[in-house]
Scaffold this active site. Sequence first.
Site, mmCIF file in Angstrom:
data_model
loop_
_atom_site.group_PDB
_atom_site.id
_atom_site.type_symbol
_atom_site.label_atom_id
_atom_site.label_comp_id
_atom_site.label_asym_id
_atom_site.label_seq_id
_atom_site.Cartn_x
_atom_site.Cartn_y
_atom_site.Cartn_z
ATOM 1 N N LYS A 1 -16.578 -2.091 7.413
ATOM 2 C CA LYS A 1 -15.157 -1.774 7.277
ATOM 3 C C LYS A 1 -14.395 -2.109 8.545
ATOM 4 O O LYS A 1 -13.277 -2.658 8.495
ATOM 5 C CB LYS A 1 -14.992 -0.299 6.932
ATOM 6 C CG LYS A 1 -15.501 0.060 5.535
ATOM 7 C CD LYS A 1 -15.447 1.566 5.296
ATOM 8 C CE LYS A 1 -15.966 1.916 3.907
ATOM 9 N NZ LYS A 1 -15.983 3.375 3.666
ATOM 10 N N SER B 1 -14.801 7.043 -0.452
ATOM 11 C CA SER B 1 -14.290 6.804 0.905
ATOM 12 C C SER B 1 -12.793 6.535 0.948
ATOM 13 O O SER B 1 -12.234 6.416 2.038
ATOM 14 C CB SER B 1 -15.044 5.633 1.547
ATOM 15 O OG SER B 1 -14.814 4.436 0.828
#
Length: 787
Positions: A735, A692
């Site tokens: 996140k 990611s």
Amino acid sequence: MTESKAEDQVEITGVGGERLELPTVLPVLPVRDAVVFPGVTRPLAVGREKSLAALGAAGPGGLLVVATQLDPEVEDPGLDDLYPFACVVRLARTVDARGAGKQAIVVGVARTQLQEVDERAPALRVRCAPLSEQDPSSAERDALWKQVIERAHRIIDLRDDLPDEWKAFVGGLPTPGLLTDLISSTLPLSPEEQISLLAEANAVSRLERIAGHLDREVTIAETQRELSARGESEGDPRQRERLLRQRLRDLQNEIGESDPGQQETDTLRERLEAAELEGDAAAHAEREFKRFAALPQQSPERHALRTYLEWVADLPWNRLSEDRLDLAAAREVLDEDHYGLSKVKERILEYLAVQKLAPDAGGAILCLVGPPGVGKTSLGVSVARAMGRAFTRASLGGVRDEAEIRGHRRTYVGAMSGRIMQSLRRAETRNPVFLLDEIDKLGADFRGDPSSALLEVLDPEQNSAFVDHFLEIPFDLSKVLFIATANTLSTIPPPLLDRMEVLELPGYTELDKLSIAREHLMPKQLRDHGLEPGQVELADGVLETLVGTYTREAGVRQLDRRLASLLRKAARRIAEGDEAPIAIDAVFVDDALGAPPHQPECAERTTQAGVVVGLAATAHGGEILFLEATAVQGGKGVRLRLTGQLGDVMAESAEAALSWVRANAETLGLEVPEGEIHLHVPAGGIAKDGPSAGTAMVAALVSLLSGRRARGDVALTGEISLRGKVLPVGGIKDKLLAAARAGIATVAIPRRNEKDLVDVPEVVREELDIRLVDDVREVVELALESA
């Protein structure tokens, strides 16, 4: 009686209807636990000095009062030590007994009430008031009289120890008074109940009360007859065997030949019978018990078998607690204990609703996944409280031996059952809320794989007959509500994960933490430190300071500790004599906690080209991370060097990022010099992996080669392809929460992750400028400042 003393006479009606003249001053014969009624003949053992003197004062055929002691232990009773109602008796005869005692045969004459002491020695003499029998003739009296006779006949029919001739005797008594007194002296009544009947001079009232006592005795006699018939029948050999063993034990105790080993055996059998085992379990336990009973008491194997049988007897084979199926009350309990967590609460309420509509439905198997401190373990306790079930817990962190789950086989010395059965034994019910804590931290070594043993426990198709190696008997786990907790799903084996329904518990937003601190943490810490709410005053902004600069976590564990530190210091000041309330303001916080460990650093660390803010999802929640790139010229070709303890997947992402930058350098207006490009992710002591960070790596490389600084308020996440496409990643919710905690203003995420925004709290979506991107060029333009 002493003839030299003149005594007053009183005329009364006796229980047989006769007229009686009785003296009002009589010697008293105290008895410890006997009650004599008028018209009843009774033997009495007499041994105390004053009691023998009372017999002598009455003389053969004379009158005296038999009074029952309030406390049988009193050796020299006075008037205050006797019940106030007694019976005037005639001394029929006395017989010498062993030692200096005598056996006195007395016949009850009339009721009397003790009034005052007339003489204390050599025998206690009291002034008394004989009670005249009241027996008014009426239809009610005759009906009650007949009813009592019928019930007495019923008891004689039911009891083998009462001869049938008693029926004629009971029916032939001339008055109801004589009938009630005879039955009162025969029934197993307490001294208080007998004295109450003795104090009642009205025959009709006594008939009513005796009828109630006879009803109870009829019920007892019928039950005993039914149990006896059931035990003697061939259809219930276990009941018959139990009765025979009880009779044998009573005989042994009576003749003083009881065996301690036999007592242990009998006690163990009673415990096994109380466990109500059925089917194969009952047969297996019976075989092991027979082995136990046949072994000598000194045999080492006997001790091992006793331990095993005690385990079998203690397990809740058929004990189920009743669920509290009030959904509104359950919701209230869950809301009271935990803030937010709506998905988990809804799932628990759905489970309760199913239990209400389908009581035979099995238990559920849930897995709560989330960072530390968000309330996974405490939620299990709240679920148990909301459902009205017992709660039990097994900590699986660090467990590496399969036998910890399934138990040890009995061939080993010191063998014992596994944690599953141990926890159920403590819960004492077959349908508790069972918390499997830290299931993601199970290990495996040469002793086996505990996670494989859990496959049977957590499979609804198999756990109705779970076999522990120690017990060797199938046990039904289908009614248990299993709740597992984990920080990450990555370490849970796929077959085990497939058996559980996963519910994610995200980290809390700053507003969530403030609400939790005010509504839950602060009241709890005040109680724990012995403080009243009025003794401490929190200044405005203190909680915001604690959340923003003294803690940076997904949960509230550190926040709880910080509040505890503040209140400890406040409690000390109050204990030292400072006047309450203690003001907790910025100065107090700085003095108690020191300098804030967390300060905004995004803008500061991105002042140079080549530094970009990325986002990561870890077992501890979401975090921001910095990607730094620098170039070292020299040598032939372009080489990539990676540091920061990066995993294989992350290293491959870095190579893909560099390849895309080199392939598109001309379009981007970049020149890639020969030499080494060094890509570093700080916090090198922490392992990092995953794809990611691809978009952040591209942005860092472009920033380095173009000299354009990255914006400090922009964070990036997303996987990249060699064609420059931004691919979806996981952990979007964590996140974004981390970005909001760190003060980030704009976040770029893959467009295909738009579906994940539904799970993000609305307050976070409003706080962040969330950009959905498809191509890495969009990311570069968003993240870097203009040239």
